[in-house]
Scaffold this active site. Structure first.
Site, short mmCIF file in Angstrom:
data_model
loop_
_atom_site.label_atom_id
_atom_site.label_comp_id
_atom_site.label_asym_id
_atom_site.label_seq_id
_atom_site.Cartn_x
_atom_site.Cartn_y
_atom_site.Cartn_z
N LYS A 110 -9.32 -3.02 -4.24
CA LYS A 110 -8.81 -4.19 -3.53
C LYS A 110 -9.98 -4.95 -2.93
CE LYS A 110 -4.67 -6.00 -2.63
NZ LYS A 110 -3.57 -6.11 -3.58
N ASP A 145 -3.80 -12.21 -4.53
CA ASP A 145 -2.97 -11.60 -3.49
C ASP A 145 -2.68 -12.73 -2.51
OD1 ASP A 145 -2.04 -8.76 -2.49
OD2 ASP A 145 -2.87 -9.70 -0.71
#
Length: 448
Positions: free
Chosen positions: A129, A169
């Site tokens: 991430k 995201d």
């Protein structure tokens, strides 16, 4: 919940000491380790080989400054992050989040969750991430472009189609992915599938925009079907109004439900007639406006400042799709009091541990994020496959693969929960099913 197993209790204390001031990461690790107690009792080899000590420690943390110039000619400096958490089953895969709340602990929590979510898809992708505390809201296209180019100038040194493949995201949509991809291509002089969520004109996959919301509904429908129920005739409350919420609304409606509420960071709308999705798309996807604009042209709808109250709206199914820890114990009890039948998470860890416990204690069907919202990363992996083949599947082909993946995730999670004595606990089942694949790959590869 206190750990019954002393090894896991000691490991959790080590995680807290090594990662102080990171409550989201602590919460995510606690939830997984709690689920694994029966697993490590059955498989002591995981302890002997240090698998759990390794899995809670990122393989690599990359942290860098991102200088850029705003439209007034002033230099701004943000922080950038990429946490490459685990590559046991494939290249790191996970989104980039651009939001003022981003700090190392948030990225660590998201990356840790991504390990198991990606494993559950059945596809060969590891967990990672990244992101920045940059806020794209209120910035011009040129400011966003300059920031993305600066961000990628550093990130490009650490990623690649067989190493680490980021996606979008919160705060990173098609515009941002395009700017990031353009800068990577410029720096590396190569055209590769290094990012997913790309535009259809340069290697993107059909159905990727819809994937997380559609996948959430496919998972929820399969869970309901397994209990002789369905979306048909149900009232649904969905938080958020980004891609996940919008396309969950679209698919839930197609499956026969009526969605009556959506929200953004300022407040929520309630339309007892059912959400007019075309209006929401115009406001959020075209105008980049606020959800409160909806009530201007929908006289029966109401807008309420603040987000927590959305869970007081009576519904059969609740789909939290906004952000972490948005649904607390008070909200869970309100939903339960109004007879909610199922709750599935479209955002990353949107329910607090107290809320999850309340749902499970009340017998509400509960689908955790790492299973229920895995449709986005699953379709990203399908995009990677298409890029590798220099080929594109039709929308129907991608959607069918996504549907099968989400059904399998539900059944594999349910099976794992039953096998380890926790039948019906899909939180534990998802953690166990996701963990076993990664842990066994780590054992096979030795200490590394």
């Amino acid at each position: 919940m206190a750990f019954k197993n002393q090894y896991l209790a000691d490991l959790m204390e080590t995680v807290k000491k090594r990662n102080p001031g990171e409550p989201e990461f602590h919460q995510a690790v606690t939830e997984v380790l709690e689920s694994l107690e029966p697993v490590i009792e059955k498989h002591p080899e995981y302890i002997k080989m240090g698998v759990l000590e390794s899995i809670v420690e990122p393989e690599r943390i990359i942290k860098f400054r991102v200088p850029w110039v705003d439209d007034k000619g002033n230099v701004q400096v943000n922080r950038g992050f990429r946490i490459q958490f685990n590559s046991a089953i494939g290249p790191y895969k996970g989104g980039l989040r651009f939001h003022p709340s981003v700090y190392e602990g948030i990225i660590k929590f998201l990356g840790f969750e991504q390990i198991f979510k990606n494993s559950l898809t059945g596809l060969p992708i590891g967990g990672g991430k990244g992101g920045s505390d940059f806020d794209p809201k209120g910035k011009s296209d040129m400011e966003v472009m300059r920031f993305c180019q600066s961000f990628m100038t550093e990130l490009a040194k650490h990623i690649g189609p067989d190493t680490d493949v980021p996606a979008g995201d919160i705060g990173v949509g098609g515009r941002e992915i395009g700017y990031l991809f353009g800068q990577y291509k410029r720096l590396r002089d190569e055209y590769s599938g290094v990012l997913t969520g790309k535009g259809l004109t340069y290697g993107g996959s059909l159905a990727r925009t819809e994937a997380t919301g559609y996948g959430l509904c496919y998972y929820t429908e399969e869970m309901l079907n397994d209990h002789d129920d369905s979306f048909k005739g149900k009232t649904v409350v969905i938080s958020g109004s980004g891609n996940v919420a919008i396309f969950a609304t679209q698919k839930a409606t197609a499956l026969g439900a009526k969605v009556v509420a959506l929200s953004d960071s300022n407040g929520y709308i309630h339309d007892p007639d059912g959400i007019d999705l075309d209006a929401v798309k115009e406001i959020k996807l075209v105008k980049r406006g606020r959800i409160k604009e909806y009530v201007e042209n929908h006289p029966n709808a109401t807008y309420t400042e603040g987000c927590r109250g959305i869970w007081t709206i009576p519904c059969d199914i609740a789909l939290p799709c906004a952000t972490q820890n948005e649904l607390d114990e008070e909200g869970a009890k309100a939903l339960i009091a109004h007879g909610v039948k199922a709750v599935c998470e479209g955002a990353n860890m949107p329910s607090t541990p107290e809320a999850v416990h309340a749902f499970q204690s009340a017998g509400v069907l509960f689908g955790p994020a790492k299973a229920a919202n895995a449709g986005g990363v699953a379709t990203s992996a399908l995009e990677m496959s298409q890029n590798s083949m220099r080929y594109s599947w039709s929308f129907e082909e991608v959607d069918a693969k996504l549907h099968d993946i989400m059904k399998n995730i539900y059944h594999n999670s349910a099976k794992a929960a039953k096998e380890y004595g926790m039948e019906g606990n899909l939180v534990a089942g998802a953690n166990i099913a996701g963990f076993l694949k990664v842990a066994n790959a780590m054992l096979a590869q030795g200490v590394c």
